[in-house]
Design an enzyme around this catalytic site. Structure first.
Site, short mmCIF file in Angstrom:
data_model
loop_
_atom_site.label_atom_id
_atom_site.label_comp_id
_atom_site.label_asym_id
_atom_site.label_seq_id
_atom_site.Cartn_x
_atom_site.Cartn_y
_atom_site.Cartn_z
N ARG A 11 0.84 -1.21 0.00
CA ARG A 11 0.00 0.00 0.00
C ARG A 11 0.88 1.25 0.00
O ARG A 11 0.60 2.23 -0.68
CB ARG A 11 -0.95 0.03 1.21
CG ARG A 11 -1.59 1.41 1.38
CD ARG A 11 -2.83 1.46 2.25
NE ARG A 11 -2.72 0.69 3.46
CZ ARG A 11 -2.02 1.05 4.54
NH1 ARG A 11 -1.35 2.19 4.58
NH2 ARG A 11 -1.99 0.27 5.60
N ASP A 42 -7.43 17.90 -15.41
CA ASP A 42 -7.77 16.53 -15.81
C ASP A 42 -7.38 16.39 -17.29
O ASP A 42 -8.02 16.97 -18.16
CB ASP A 42 -9.27 16.29 -15.59
CG ASP A 42 -9.68 14.85 -15.88
OD1 ASP A 42 -8.99 14.18 -16.69
OD2 ASP A 42 -10.70 14.39 -15.33
N LYS A 65 -8.54 5.21 -19.69
CA LYS A 65 -8.84 5.62 -21.04
C LYS A 65 -7.59 5.43 -21.93
O LYS A 65 -7.10 4.33 -22.03
CB LYS A 65 -9.36 7.06 -21.02
CG LYS A 65 -10.39 7.33 -19.91
CD LYS A 65 -11.68 6.54 -20.06
CE LYS A 65 -12.55 6.54 -18.80
NZ LYS A 65 -12.88 7.83 -18.23
#
Ligand code: PLP
Length: 406
Positions: free
Chosen positions: A56, A180, A205
């Site tokens: 993590r 973004d 994407k």
């Protein structure tokens, strides 16, 4: 031990994308870096930790992807998150209840929902504005937001916002700017070079590009910002799995090759759609008629492979569902699905799919009508895509004629 080679010498992003992290395996000389799935790493001896202790907090495979994306965007470093939304949420950790977040009115629906609901819970103040409305933007900036969110091109109308101008204005009032960059990737747009402080991606994407991983990234310009973000990512557990990171880095290797074909295909479809009698309007930043064309020329090195059109559904709304159904089922090579940026071509009906969650009124004022279709142009052969689109439009015209003259 990975990350020992100096990559910054590459003068072209393509080379960085292909070679980042290559040939760093000291154990066996693996050309492609191995995948470390282990959740934990041993201490060398008592009180002697190694570079990694727990996945993590840090993982060599995830770090290679972070390094590649930071190099591509020109940032200090990156945090790799399990989804694009986790990347958005991670940036919001920088805000306190006294801070104001300034966001565009037409940002990605999932981001909009998060901004709205997190601000309702008092995590920060929210101000929503059309960033192309200079007066509204100036007024909003006078209220001294802490963070300005930018997303360009927007979804689904591909509106363009001037990153450099917004960064200058935002910095004057002491605000940070996060962009973004999902729709263009660092190969087509580099927000950090235009003045932004943070770039986020839904790597789901184009960056992964094969529609088989969901992921995200937050790239910070400075070490200080990166350290804050990385601290929060570990704290809230917003770090991606090694396997997803490995897959995504595999996608990065071919990003430039994919984007070239995405763009060529988009251009050839645009030429066809522009002159088609059943297409009322085409939205793409490469078109001189597009309101953001000049800014796109200035700040982008590619126009992108997302395009939207308005289909001529006629004047009788009672037929629209049947007409749309006929068109979508006539297409063989454009899959009716959400998401974008994969090798495969997709078509989406924003009003009933990606933007179904917002009220009809809000959709109308955002310019999203029932005749609007959004295409994600893939990398199939352009002649196959053209032939498919052309037979579907032909079949649609015939069907519309029959239906409306009944
Ligand atoms: C898809 C998308 C997101 C959210 O990313 P997920 O990977 O779906 O969580 C954020 N911003 C933009 C522009 C997107 O297209």
């Amino acid at each position: 031990m990975p990350n020992t080679k100096e990559h910054s010498a590459y003068s072209h992003t393509q080379t960085t994308a292909v070679r980042s992290g290559l040939d760093t395996d000291m154990a066996h000389g693996a050309v492609m870096p191995p995948i470390y799935l282990s959740s934990n790493f041993s201490f060398e001896s008592f009180n002697q930790p190694r570079k990694y202790d727990y996945t993590r907090s840090g993982n060599p495979t995830r770090d290679l992807l972070a390094e590649a994306l930071a190099e591509l965007e020109g940032g200090h470093n990156a945090v790799i998150t399990p989804t694009g939304m986790a990347a958005v949420n991670l940036v919001l950790q920088l805000l306190t209840p006294e801070d104001t977040l300034l966001v565009p009115h037409d940002c990605y629906g999932g981001s909009y929902r998060l901004f709205e609901h997190a601000s309702k819970r008092g995590l920060f103040n929210l101000n929503i504005v059309d960033q192309n409305d200079q007066q509204a933007l100036q007024q909003a900036l006078e209220q001294q937001p802490c963070l300005v969110w930018v997303e360009t091109p927007s979804n689904p109308l591909l509106r363009i916002y001037d990153i450099e101008a917004i960064c200058q204005q935002a910095h004057q009032v002491g605000a940070l700017v996060a962009v973004d960059n999902t729709f263009l990737t660092p190969l087509w747009q580099k927000p950090l070079e235009l003045g932004a402080d943070i770039v986020i991606h839904s790597t789901t994407k184009y960056i992964n590009g094969h529609s088989d991983v969901v992921g995200g990234a937050v790239i910070a310009k400075t070490q200080e910002l990166h350290e804050k973000l990385a601290w929060w990512a570990n704290c809230i557990g917003a770090t991606a799995a090694p396997f997803d990171s490995y897959m995504t880095l595999r996608g990065v290797r071919t990003l430039h090759a994919r984007l070239q074909i995405h763009e060529q295909n988009t251009q050839s479809l645009l030429d066809y759609l522009k002159q088609h009698p059943t297409i009322k309007k085409v939205y793409h930043p490469s078109l001189k008629s597009h309101s953001g064309h000049e800014i796109a020329v200035k700040q982008q090195s590619g126009f992108g492979a997302m395009l939207s059109v308005e289909l001529d559904l006629g004047t009788e709304p009672q037929y629209y569902p049947q007409l749309l159904n006929h068109f979508f089922s006539s297409l063989n090579m454009f899959t009716l699905a959400e998401s974008l940026g994969g090798v495969e071509s997709l078509v989406c009906h924003p009003a009933t799919m990606t933007h179904a969650g917002i009220s009809e009124e809000a959709r109308k004022s955002a310019g999203i009508s029932s005749s609007l279709l959004r295409f994600s142009i893939g990398i199939e052969h352009n002649e196959d895509l053209l032939a498919d689109l052309s037979q579907a439009l032909e079949s649609f015209s015939v069907f519309r004629q029959k239906l409306t003259t009944k």
